[in-house]
Structures are given as structure tokens and as C-alpha cells.
Design an enzyme around this catalytic site. Structure first.
Site, PDB file in Angstrom:
ATOM      1  N   CYS A  99       0.483  -1.429   0.017  1.00 15.35           N
ATOM      2  CA  CYS A  99       0.106   0.077  -0.501  1.00 15.35           C
ATOM      3  C   CYS A  99       1.480   1.356   0.309  1.00 15.35           C
ATOM      4  CB  CYS A  99      -1.006   0.055   1.218  1.00 15.35           C
ATOM      5  SG  CYS A  99      -2.020   1.866   1.102  1.00 15.35           S
ATOM      6  N   HIS A 141      -8.839  -4.173  -1.779  1.00 18.59           N
ATOM      7  CA  HIS A 141      -8.145  -3.580  -0.861  1.00 18.59           C
ATOM      8  C   HIS A 141      -8.720  -1.880  -1.223  1.00 18.59           C
ATOM      9  CE1 HIS A 141      -3.447  -2.005   0.498  1.00 18.59           C
ATOM     10  NE2 HIS A 141      -3.864  -0.937  -0.309  1.00 18.59           N
ATOM     11  N   GLU A 142      -8.554  -1.267  -2.617  1.00 19.46           N
ATOM     12  CA  GLU A 142      -8.872   0.394  -2.204  1.00 19.46           C
ATOM     13  C   GLU A 142     -10.391   0.680  -1.648  1.00 19.46           C
ATOM     14  OE1 GLU A 142      -6.607   1.912  -2.841  1.00 19.46           O
ATOM     15  OE2 GLU A 142      -5.584   0.625  -3.698  1.00 19.46           O
ATOM     16  N   HIS A 145     -10.580   1.148   1.813  1.00 23.58           N
ATOM     17  CA  HIS A 145     -10.049   2.815   2.568  1.00 23.58           C
ATOM     18  C   HIS A 145     -11.180   3.462   2.704  1.00 23.58           C
ATOM     19  CE1 HIS A 145      -5.519   2.356   2.348  1.00 23.58           C
ATOM     20  NE2 HIS A 145      -5.137   1.633   0.565  1.00 23.58           N
TER      21      HIS A 145
HETATM   22 ZN    ZN Z   1      -3.890   1.008   0.076  1.00 21.42          ZN
END
Ligand code: ZN
Length: 189
Positions: A99, A141-142, A145
Site C-alpha cells: 500500500c 483493498h481500495e 480505504h
Molecule cells: Zn492501500
């Protein structure tokens, strides 16, 4: 415009992002362009708006640079505005993740192998799409966030403990990156 990337330890990375107002097309388009430029400048394959301090539900994934590892990612690029997870498979997959907000840290993470997502693309068209393999992984993953989560949260505690020193270092801004970063200089770690 290249923006600084917020590091692990900043409040922005731990907050829930708000839905983008689709009437504000010009602002959203500008933010997407800045995020894209920032991501490529940092050699990243994905970025979410909170990573540049904008608390909106917008993300970009671009697999182009990973095509030598995963050939099916050659033309894989998505811009997602207000993505919503519709379904996820029971079957799981393990991939190594990194990341831009946690430089020089790579850990294997287990997540659902396939997902179905509804989102608005860069042309503000509504899309419903299924993803698998590493494309699915980048989007998961995004999307994390956007809800104030980072990939280390998904690693078993025993393995997270092994990198605790590194995490504290990142939170203090002890990183060597080719890109500009922002860290929380006030908080105790
Ligand atoms: Zn990330």
C-alpha cells in the site's frame, strides 16, 4: 497535480469516506485526474481518495504495471465512484498486498476470491460488474480505504505483531519514499 500521500497513522486513513455528490462532476473529474497522476508518480497500482486526504468514496485501480506478473491485468483499469459491494464469494484467495500509505510493507492477506460491485465510472455511468483474481483483490483493498480500513487489519494478530515496529515507524513518518507523504506528527504512537 501530484498530491502528498497520507500515511498509516493519519486520521484520514481511519475515517469513513462520504458518498461523492454526482452533480459535482467537474470537481470529481479533477480529483480523479489528480489521484491518477499521484498514483502513477508513486508507482502504485491503486489509490483511494482518503489516501490523498479527500474523504470521498472514489478509487482507482490500474493493473498495467503488474502485467508482467498477472498478464490478464494488461488493460485492467477502473475508476469507481461510490462503489457498493453487492456480493462476495465464500471461496477465499490469498495474495500479497502492499500500500502506498504503508511503504515497504508486504503481507499475505486472505479475502473473498470474487466480488460483485455496483459503481459509477469516470463517465458517471452506473456499472455492475464481477471481479476475480488480482483485479478483485485490488478493488477490495481500495474499497477498504473508503471505510477507514487498511490491509494490515486483515492479517492475523500474531503476524501483525511481527511488523508492529515497522507500523509504528510508518506512523511516525520514518519512511523512504520517492513520493511526498503526510503523516500525523502530533499523535503519540
Ligand atoms: Zn492501500
Amino acid at each position: 497535480m501530484i498530491l502528498p500521500i497520507y500515511l498509516y497513522g493519519t486520521d484520514e486513513l481511519r475515517s469513513t469516506a462520504k458518498e461523492a455528490d454526482l452533480n459535482r462532476k467537474e470537481e470529481i473529474t479533477k480529483l480523479i485526474a489528480d489521484m491518477d497522476e499521484t498514483m502513477h508518480h508513486a508507482d502504485g497500482c491503486g489509490i483511494a481518495a482518503p489516501q490523498v486526504g479527500e474523504m470521498l468514496r472514489i478509487l482507482i485501480v490500474d493493473g498495467g504495471d503488474l502485467a508482467d506478473v498477472y498478464d490478464y491485468l494488461k488493460d485492467f483499469k477502473r475508476v469507481m465512484i461510490n462503489p457498493v459491494l453487492l456480493e462476495e464469494s465464500e471461496e477465499e484467495a490469498v495474495f500479497s498486498e502492499g500500500c502506498l500509505s504503508l511503504p515497504d510493507l508486504h503481507l499475505e492477506v486472505r479475502r473473498p476470491a470474487r466480488i460483485r460491485v455496483r459503481y459509477y465510472n469516470e463517465n458517471f455511468e452506473e456499472v455492475e460488474e464481477e471481479f476475480d483474481r488480482f483485479g478483485c483483490r485490488m478493488i477490495q483493498h481500495e474499497m477498504d480505504h473508503l471505510d477507514g480500513k487498511v490491509f494490515v487489519d486483515r492479517v492475523p494478530q500474531i503476524r501483525r505483531k511481527l511488523v508492529q515496529g515497522r507500523l509504528s515507524g510508518i506512523a511516525r513518518g520514518c519512511v523512504h519514499t520517492s513520493y511526498k507523504v503526510k503523516f500525523n506528527s502530533r499523535k503519540k504512537h
